[in-house]
Every structure is written in structure tokens, then in C-alpha cells.
Motif scaffolding. Structure first.
Motif, PDB file in Angstrom:
ATOM      1  N   ILE A 179       0.862  -1.183   0.000  1.00  0.00           N
ATOM      2  CA  ILE A 179       0.000   0.000   0.000  1.00  0.00           C
ATOM      3  C   ILE A 179       0.895   1.228   0.000  1.00  0.00           C
ATOM      4  CG2 ILE A 179      -1.808   1.280   1.195  1.00  0.00           C
ATOM      5  CD1 ILE A 179      -2.696  -1.313   2.510  1.00  0.00           C
ATOM      6  N   LEU A 180       0.751   2.065  -1.011  1.00  0.00           N
ATOM      7  CA  LEU A 180       1.512   3.304  -1.117  1.00  0.00           C
ATOM      8  C   LEU A 180       0.608   4.467  -0.738  1.00  0.00           C
ATOM      9  CD1 LEU A 180       4.019   4.933  -1.927  1.00  0.00           C
ATOM     10  CD2 LEU A 180       3.169   4.906  -4.290  1.00  0.00           C
ATOM     11  N   ILE A 181       1.039   5.243   0.250  1.00  0.00           N
ATOM     12  CA  ILE A 181       0.270   6.392   0.726  1.00  0.00           C
ATOM     13  C   ILE A 181       1.016   7.653   0.311  1.00  0.00           C
ATOM     14  CG2 ILE A 181      -0.670   7.564   2.761  1.00  0.00           C
ATOM     15  CD1 ILE A 181      -0.567   4.765   4.154  1.00  0.00           C
ATOM     16  N   GLY A 182       0.410   8.413  -0.570  1.00  0.00           N
ATOM     17  CA  GLY A 182       1.036   9.628  -1.069  1.00  0.00           C
ATOM     18  C   GLY A 182      -0.002  10.533  -1.692  1.00  0.00           C
ATOM     19  N   ARG A 183       0.298  11.032  -2.894  1.00  0.00           N
ATOM     20  CA  ARG A 183      -0.652  11.912  -3.574  1.00  0.00           C
ATOM     21  C   ARG A 183      -1.931  11.173  -3.935  1.00  0.00           C
ATOM     22  NH1 ARG A 183       1.637  13.721  -8.579  1.00  0.00           N
ATOM     23  NH2 ARG A 183      -0.176  15.089  -8.662  1.00  0.00           N
ATOM     24  N   SER A 184      -1.838   9.899  -4.051  1.00  0.00           N
ATOM     25  CA  SER A 184      -3.000   9.020  -4.128  1.00  0.00           C
ATOM     26  C   SER A 184      -2.697   7.840  -3.220  1.00  0.00           C
ATOM     27  CB  SER A 184      -3.252   8.552  -5.566  1.00  0.00           C
ATOM     28  OG  SER A 184      -2.104   7.899  -6.066  1.00  0.00           O
ATOM     29  N   ILE A 185      -3.658   6.975  -3.020  1.00  0.00           N
ATOM     30  CA  ILE A 185      -3.427   5.759  -2.238  1.00  0.00           C
ATOM     31  C   ILE A 185      -3.682   4.576  -3.162  1.00  0.00           C
ATOM     32  CG2 ILE A 185      -4.211   4.350  -0.296  1.00  0.00           C
ATOM     33  CD1 ILE A 185      -4.682   6.886   1.249  1.00  0.00           C
ATOM     34  N   GLY A 186      -2.648   3.787  -3.374  1.00  0.00           N
ATOM     35  CA  GLY A 186      -2.741   2.664  -4.301  1.00  0.00           C
ATOM     36  C   GLY A 186      -2.364   1.364  -3.647  1.00  0.00           C
ATOM     37  N   LEU A 187      -2.922   0.276  -4.161  1.00  0.00           N
ATOM     38  CA  LEU A 187      -2.667  -1.062  -3.662  1.00  0.00           C
ATOM     39  C   LEU A 187      -2.130  -1.924  -4.793  1.00  0.00           C
ATOM     40  CD1 LEU A 187      -4.889   0.177  -1.744  1.00  0.00           C
ATOM     41  CD2 LEU A 187      -5.684  -2.147  -1.379  1.00  0.00           C
ATOM     42  N   ALA A 188      -1.188  -2.785  -4.486  1.00  0.00           N
ATOM     43  CA  ALA A 188      -0.692  -3.765  -5.450  1.00  0.00           C
ATOM     44  C   ALA A 188      -0.376  -5.048  -4.707  1.00  0.00           C
ATOM     45  CB  ALA A 188       0.545  -3.260  -6.185  1.00  0.00           C
ATOM     46  N   GLN A 189      -0.716  -6.170  -5.301  1.00  0.00           N
ATOM     47  CA  GLN A 189      -0.555  -7.465  -4.635  1.00  0.00           C
ATOM     48  C   GLN A 189       0.325  -8.387  -5.459  1.00  0.00           C
ATOM     49  OE1 GLN A 189      -4.201  -9.641  -4.290  1.00  0.00           O
ATOM     50  NE2 GLN A 189      -3.356 -11.224  -2.971  1.00  0.00           N
ATOM     51  N   MET A 190       1.358  -8.932  -4.805  1.00  0.00           N
ATOM     52  CA  MET A 190       2.136 -10.010  -5.394  1.00  0.00           C
ATOM     53  C   MET A 190       1.723 -11.300  -4.710  1.00  0.00           C
ATOM     54  SD  MET A 190       4.286  -9.346  -7.890  1.00  0.00           S
ATOM     55  CE  MET A 190       5.450 -10.703  -7.837  1.00  0.00           C
ATOM     56  N   ARG A 191       1.235 -12.252  -5.489  1.00  0.00           N
ATOM     57  CA  ARG A 191       0.856 -13.556  -4.951  1.00  0.00           C
ATOM     58  C   ARG A 191       1.771 -14.580  -5.581  1.00  0.00           C
ATOM     59  NH1 ARG A 191      -4.956 -14.039  -5.729  1.00  0.00           N
ATOM     60  NH2 ARG A 191      -4.423 -14.609  -7.868  1.00  0.00           N
ATOM     61  N   GLU A 192       2.691 -15.106  -4.761  1.00  0.00           N
ATOM     62  CA  GLU A 192       3.780 -15.948  -5.267  1.00  0.00           C
ATOM     63  C   GLU A 192       4.571 -15.130  -6.292  1.00  0.00           C
ATOM     64  OE1 GLU A 192       4.496 -18.437  -3.610  1.00  0.00           O
ATOM     65  OE2 GLU A 192       2.645 -18.546  -2.481  1.00  0.00           O
ATOM     66  N   GLU A 193       4.526 -15.474  -7.570  1.00  0.00           N
ATOM     67  CA  GLU A 193       5.300 -14.733  -8.562  1.00  0.00           C
ATOM     68  C   GLU A 193       4.399 -13.974  -9.524  1.00  0.00           C
ATOM     69  OE1 GLU A 193       7.631 -17.904 -10.104  1.00  0.00           O
ATOM     70  OE2 GLU A 193       9.127 -17.783  -8.509  1.00  0.00           O
ATOM     71  N   GLU A 194       3.178 -13.732  -9.116  1.00  0.00           N
ATOM     72  CA  GLU A 194       2.193 -13.119  -9.988  1.00  0.00           C
ATOM     73  C   GLU A 194       1.777 -11.763  -9.429  1.00  0.00           C
ATOM     74  OE1 GLU A 194      -1.903 -14.628 -12.175  1.00  0.00           O
ATOM     75  OE2 GLU A 194      -1.504 -15.244 -10.118  1.00  0.00           O
ATOM     76  N   LEU A 195       1.814 -10.750 -10.268  1.00  0.00           N
ATOM     77  CA  LEU A 195       1.360  -9.421  -9.893  1.00  0.00           C
ATOM     78  C   LEU A 195      -0.135  -9.325 -10.176  1.00  0.00           C
ATOM     79  CD1 LEU A 195       2.005  -6.506  -9.015  1.00  0.00           C
ATOM     80  CD2 LEU A 195       2.570  -6.014 -11.393  1.00  0.00           C
ATOM     81  N   VAL A 196      -0.909  -9.180  -9.112  1.00  0.00           N
ATOM     82  CA  VAL A 196      -2.358  -9.138  -9.254  1.00  0.00           C
ATOM     83  C   VAL A 196      -2.873  -7.812  -8.713  1.00  0.00           C
ATOM     84  CG1 VAL A 196      -2.619 -11.639  -9.149  1.00  0.00           C
ATOM     85  CG2 VAL A 196      -2.719 -10.318  -7.050  1.00  0.00           C
ATOM     86  N   TRP A 197      -4.172  -7.700  -8.640  1.00  0.00           N
ATOM     87  CA  TRP A 197      -4.874  -6.512  -8.146  1.00  0.00           C
ATOM     88  C   TRP A 197      -4.921  -5.419  -9.205  1.00  0.00           C
ATOM     89  CZ3 TRP A 197      -7.785  -6.187  -3.899  1.00  0.00           C
ATOM     90  CH2 TRP A 197      -8.348  -4.954  -3.604  1.00  0.00           C
ATOM     91  N   SER A 198      -5.998  -5.411  -9.932  1.00  0.00           N
ATOM     92  CA  SER A 198      -6.298  -4.420 -10.961  1.00  0.00           C
ATOM     93  C   SER A 198      -5.355  -4.561 -12.151  1.00  0.00           C
ATOM     94  CB  SER A 198      -6.238  -3.008 -10.379  1.00  0.00           C
ATOM     95  OG  SER A 198      -6.754  -2.088 -11.305  1.00  0.00           O
ATOM     96  N   GLY A 199      -5.493  -3.674 -13.102  1.00  0.00           N
ATOM     97  CA  GLY A 199      -4.766  -3.786 -14.348  1.00  0.00           C
ATOM     98  C   GLY A 199      -3.569  -2.877 -14.414  1.00  0.00           C
ATOM     99  N   ARG A 200      -2.844  -2.988 -15.506  1.00  0.00           N
ATOM    100  CA  ARG A 200      -1.638  -2.190 -15.730  1.00  0.00           C
ATOM    101  C   ARG A 200      -1.971  -0.703 -15.625  1.00  0.00           C
ATOM    102  NH1 ARG A 200      -0.035   0.121 -20.648  1.00  0.00           N
ATOM    103  NH2 ARG A 200       2.155   0.725 -20.726  1.00  0.00           N
ATOM    104  N   GLY A 201      -1.158  -0.019 -14.846  1.00  0.00           N
ATOM    105  CA  GLY A 201      -1.284   1.423 -14.768  1.00  0.00           C
ATOM    106  C   GLY A 201      -2.174   1.927 -13.655  1.00  0.00           C
ATOM    107  N   THR A 202      -3.163   1.162 -13.225  1.00  0.00           N
ATOM    108  CA  THR A 202      -4.104   1.706 -12.252  1.00  0.00           C
ATOM    109  C   THR A 202      -3.570   1.647 -10.841  1.00  0.00           C
ATOM    110  OG1 THR A 202      -5.195  -0.423 -11.906  1.00  0.00           O
ATOM    111  CG2 THR A 202      -6.050   0.969 -13.660  1.00  0.00           C
ATOM    112  N   GLY A 203      -2.732   0.680 -10.534  1.00  0.00           N
ATOM    113  CA  GLY A 203      -2.159   0.596  -9.210  1.00  0.00           C
ATOM    114  C   GLY A 203      -3.176   0.389  -8.116  1.00  0.00           C
ATOM    115  N   GLY A 204      -4.316  -0.246  -8.445  1.00  0.00           N
ATOM    116  CA  GLY A 204      -5.297  -0.536  -7.412  1.00  0.00           C
ATOM    117  C   GLY A 204      -5.787   0.711  -6.696  1.00  0.00           C
ATOM    118  N   ILE A 205      -5.975   1.804  -7.432  1.00  0.00           N
ATOM    119  CA  ILE A 205      -6.418   3.048  -6.819  1.00  0.00           C
ATOM    120  C   ILE A 205      -7.784   2.839  -6.178  1.00  0.00           C
ATOM    121  CG2 ILE A 205      -7.047   5.449  -7.264  1.00  0.00           C
ATOM    122  CD1 ILE A 205      -4.070   4.904  -7.457  1.00  0.00           C
ATOM    123  N   VAL A 206      -7.901   3.253  -4.933  1.00  0.00           N
ATOM    124  CA  VAL A 206      -9.131   3.045  -4.164  1.00  0.00           C
ATOM    125  C   VAL A 206      -9.720   4.398  -3.766  1.00  0.00           C
ATOM    126  CG1 VAL A 206      -8.574   0.740  -3.327  1.00  0.00           C
ATOM    127  CG2 VAL A 206      -7.682   2.730  -2.103  1.00  0.00           C
TER     128      VAL A 206
END
Length: 400
Positions: free
Chosen positions: A212-239
């Protein structure tokens, strides 16, 4: 199946095996062919063929023969990643500067440079960043660069009083500028997704991990084993428009209490300026001001955000249900950040009935955004070493 279809299938299978080999070696260190076959589940013949391809491309190097203590027979020829002969480059666009760094596939810094930001439009800023990247690559005369990662800030477009932001560059604009300047594979993504892959490949953080990155926006990104999940390219899981319990901050989307209007640096800066705590024209870094003048009022605003983060983050963590959560961003003093972690732990325990593994990671001395950016290139290259550039298809659950 047509001949073209069969060819594409075979290329995909070859790439899959090569990717599996590189992932094992990056994760576990030098290994022999038999161990690779056992770890990946591929036949020894398939592994041998794929290793030959990778050796010919310079993607692997073979070490001196070693005899195994566990098994008799022929000596093991350990396979490893190259050192400075094969590099990735990371480019990061900060509001005040552009930073470019070259790294080995294991994240060891080989070269870096920073320049003051220039360009008054997104196109000019992208072009200047691409030229600086090209200049850095040209200095790496004895090395081969296999890809470029670019991490860009993603911010809420909700502070028109601050004027246009040429560093908020679209992904297509940045990709096209970088390809035109370098001719190399390019992976452009958000800051938080860059941090997530850096934690995995270069930080040794394995398993199901939420960043979870807290800054000018708050974004989420999840690594599950060797796979980058949580939303699509570029969006960074913006909530952005999940509501913070108890918040009455109006959001331009028409709701009240959205994360974008409550917890981000932009939102906090807007409140500080509106209440006279900071003068007009102040920047995000001024929010951490600790000098006597106005410091108590700023501390009160930061504490308010800590309380809000303590309310809204635990339900998001529970939704993803990671094994471990890592907070990034300098959103307070060390004491304020620790207080935020304790609030998250208490709230999570009350909501879910169990403990949560959550920590905050501070930036390294001198900053690490170029390194995180380069990790995007490693992630892209490792997953498609025989297929060139472009975003690798990942599992993409919907953002709540």
C-alpha cells in the motif's frame, strides 16, 4: 490447428519454460539442470534445450563444475544470472527531478543519474526522460540492456488551484517516447506496482503480499507468489472513492468521505492551505514541516489522517487477505507512522478476530525509485524472456 497456431503455441511453451528457469535462479541462486527440472516440473530434455537457448542469448552464465555432496555421478554445472553484462534500467519521474538507474537482474546498482525536471507539458517531460535514459544506456558500453521500467506517479486530479502537472504522464505517451528514443522493451506502470515487484524480486518478500503506497493518491498492489495481481496495468489498485468511516470531507465525485478527499497528500495539503496552516503554493513535502511555526497545527492534521487510515485500511487488507502487508510512503514522522500501524492492528483485530502482519518500509538513503522502476523491467523480462516487451498478462481481480 494451423501451422501458425502451432508455431505460436510452441513459442509460448518455450517462453514459459525459459521464464520458469529464470524465476527459479533469481529466487534461489545458482542451480544445476537436474534441480531446475525437479523444481519446475519440466523434463530434463526440455530444461536442457531451454538452457541452451538462454545461454546463447546471454541470459544465463555457466559456472565452474561442482560435485554434489548428495548424489554421485557427473559434476553439477551451476547456472546463474549474468552480472553487469546484462542490465535493466529504471526511470522515475518525480515532480522536481528525473532519476535513471542501471541495475543487474539481482538489483545491484551499476550506474545512476538525476537531473532537474524539465518540460512544461506531458509530452515534453516524457521526451526529456527518454533522452536522459538513452544517454545513460549509451554510457553502458560493455553491457546489454534487456528492458526499461518506468514508474510514474498517479495522482488525484482534484486540485486545480495547483495548476497542471506535466509529470502525470499517460502510459502510452511514456511508452512511445521511450521506445522511440531507445528501441528497447519498455514496461510502464504505477509507483505502487513497481514497489510490489521490487519487494518480491529484490526484497526477498515471498508469498501473498499486499503493498500500500500512501502519497498523492493511495494505491494497492498485490504479489501472490510470482504473480502481480490486483487491478490492471497502470491503475495501481487506486481506491479513491471508498469511503472513510466518519469522514465528512466533500469529494468532487459527489460523495462525502472518499479516500481521495480525506487521506491523500493532496487532500491533506488542500486542508492545510485552506485553514492557513501552510501558505498557498506549498508542496507535499511541506506537510512534514516540524519547525515551531505551525508545527502543532500540521501535527494535528497528520494525526487526523493517521486516525482515518487506521479506520479505512484494515477492511481493505481483509478484502485482499494477504499473508503480509507493507506500507510505503513518508506520510508522517516515525512516531506517527508507528501509531498508524498500531491503529491498523487494533482495528483489524476487532474486525476480523485475528492478528495482521503489517509493517512500514522506509526509503533507502538516496531514494530507491529508480530501483523500483527497474524492478518493473525485471518482472517483465523474467516472465517473457523470449517474447520481447509489452505488459505481461496477470490475474486481475476487480478493484472494490
Amino acid at each position: 490447428m494451423t501451422r501458425t497456431g502451432r508455431t505460436q503455441l510452441m513459442e509460448s511453451q518455450r517462453n514459459g519454460t525459459a521464464a520458469a528457469i529464470l524465476r527459479v535462479i533469481l529466487r534461489d541462486g545458482p542451480v544445476g539442470r537436474k534441480q531446475l527440472a525437479a523444481t519446475t516440473g519440466s523434463s530434463f530434455t526440455t530444461i536442457t534445450r531451454s538452457v541452451r537457448d538462454l545461454l546463447e542469448r546471454g541470459a544465463l552464465v555457466e559456472g565452474a563444475a561442482m560435485r554434489s555432496r548428495e548424489t554421485a555421478g557427473r559434476p553439477v554445472m551451476p547456472l546463474d544470472l549474468p552480472g553487469s553484462e546484462l542490465l535493466v534500467v529504471g526511470t522515475h519521474l518525480h515532480p522536481q527531478r528525473t532519476t535513471v538507474g542501471a541495475f543487474t537482474l539481482r538489483g545491484e546498482r551499476v550506474h545512476d543519474v538525476a537531473r532537474p525536471a524539465s518540460g512544461s507539458s506531458t509530452e515534453a517531460r516524457a521526451r526529456d526522460a527518454a533522452i536522459l535514459t538513452r544517454d545513460v544506456i549509451d554510457e553502458l558500453e560493455t553491457s546489454t540492456v534487456v528492458g526499461i521500467g518506468v514508474a510514474t506517479p498517479w495522482a488525484e486530479h482534484r486540485l486545480p488551484s495547483l495548476g497542471p502537472r506535466p509529470w502525470d504522464i499517460g502510459y502510452d505517451v511514456m511508452t512511445e517516447a521511450m521506445r522511440a528514443s531507445t528501441g528497447l522493451p519498455v514496461w510502464v506502470d504505477s509507483n505502487v506496482r513497481a514497489l510490489a515487484v521490487e519487494h518480491h524480486w529484490w526484497g526477498g518478500v515471498r508469498g501473498n503480499v499486499l503493498t500500500i503506497l500512501i502519497g498523492r493518491s493511495i494505491g494497492l498492489a498485490q504479489m501472490r507468489e510470482e504473480e502481480l495481481v490486483w487491478s490492471g496495468r497502470g491503475t495501481g489498485g487506486i481506491v479513491s472513492h471508498i469511503q472513510v468511516p466518519g469522514s465528512e470531507q466533500p469529494c468532487e465525485c459527489g460523495q462525502v468521505g472518499c479516500i481521495a478527499a480525506t487521506c491523500t497528500d493532496d487532500a491533506l495539503l488542500e486542508r492545510a492551505v485552506a485553514t492557513g496552516v501552510l501558505p498557498p503554493g506549498s508542496r507535499q513535502q511541506d506537510l512534514l514541516e516540524t519547525a515551531p511555526a505551525g508545527s502543532q497545527q500540521l501535527a494535528a492534521l497528520r494525526d487526523e489522517r493517521v486516525q482515518e487510515l487506521g479506520l479505512v485500511l484494515p477492511p481493505l487488507i481483509d478484502l485482499v487477505d494477504p499473508d503480509r502487508t507493507i506500507l510505503r510512503g513518508t506520510f508522517g514522522t516515525p512516531g506517527e507512522i508507528e501509531a498508524c500501524l498500531e491503529l491498523i492492528r487494533d482495528r483489524y483485530r476487532a474486525l476480523v478476530g485475528r492478528e495482521v502482519d503489517v509493517e512500514h518500509r522506509r526509503p533507502r538513503a538516496g531514494g530507491d525509485w529508480a530501483r523500483a522502476s527497474a524492478a518493473l523491467a525485471v518482472h517483465g523480462y523474467i516472465n517473457a524472456p523470449l517474447l520481447g516487451d509489452g505488459p505481461v498478462e496477470e490475474s486481475q481481480p476487480a478493484v472494490p
